[in-house]
Design a protein around this motif. Sequence first.
Motif, PDB file in Angstrom:
ATOM      1  N   HIS A  29      -3.661  10.750   3.918  1.00 38.82           N
ATOM      2  CA  HIS A  29      -4.043   9.649   3.032  1.00 38.82           C
ATOM      3  C   HIS A  29      -5.428   9.913   2.446  1.00 38.82           C
ATOM      4  CE1 HIS A  29      -0.737   6.834   4.170  1.00 38.82           C
ATOM      5  NE2 HIS A  29      -0.673   7.710   5.157  1.00 38.82           N
ATOM      6  N   TYR A  74       0.744   4.583  -2.209  1.00 38.26           N
ATOM      7  CA  TYR A  74       0.518   5.904  -1.619  1.00 38.26           C
ATOM      8  C   TYR A  74       1.615   6.888  -2.033  1.00 38.26           C
ATOM      9  CZ  TYR A  74       0.526   9.687   1.752  1.00 38.26           C
ATOM     10  OH  TYR A  74       0.549  10.944   2.317  1.00 38.26           O
ATOM     11  N   LYS A 125      -6.152   1.292   0.697  1.00 33.56           N
ATOM     12  CA  LYS A 125      -6.008   1.832   2.053  1.00 33.56           C
ATOM     13  C   LYS A 125      -6.832   1.006   3.043  1.00 33.56           C
ATOM     14  CE  LYS A 125      -6.582   5.753   5.065  1.00 33.56           C
ATOM     15  NZ  LYS A 125      -7.846   5.995   5.715  1.00 33.56           N
ATOM     16  N   TYR A 136       0.838  -1.205   0.000  1.00 34.96           N
ATOM     17  CA  TYR A 136       0.000   0.000   0.000  1.00 34.96           C
ATOM     18  C   TYR A 136       0.870   1.251   0.000  1.00 34.96           C
ATOM     19  CZ  TYR A 136      -2.496   3.999   1.775  1.00 34.96           C
ATOM     20  OH  TYR A 136      -2.975   5.282   1.935  1.00 34.96           O
TER      21      TYR A 136
END
Length: 141
Positions: free
Chosen positions: A66, A44, A98, A40
């Motif tokens: 986020h 990101y 997420k 992840y």
Amino acid sequence: MEKYDWNGYLDFSKKLLADNRLDKKYDEETVCRVAISRAYYAAYHAAFKFSVSDKKFDVQFGSGSHDSLILAYKEMKKGNVKFQTACRTIGNILSTLKKSRVNADYHETCIMGEKMNYYNAHSVCKKVGELLDKINDLALL
């Protein structure tokens, strides 16, 4: 000093999953949680890096960075229709990733029906790879 290449997190996740499937050195759930979490963060950081390099993004980062980043992609209103659509797709994928990362990092018992197993961890890694490709494609739009 060279900047860190966050794609290393995705490579690490894939290698960790493959190696542990062969030698079962570590608990499967633990390996899968770590792989999902790190994969992840590869996504990101790629999304973040693009957002700060492209003038079409008006995102303010602070607490909840986020969610702010995901929202910036989902609500993109600048650029041509193809760019906006690609951004929305990226935002949706990043949001799903997420949720998987939060599940892996914070919940003892999996929520949303997601299991911490090799299949799901590989699926997350695959989605991250697809997201990275979409972000690379954005630069061409």
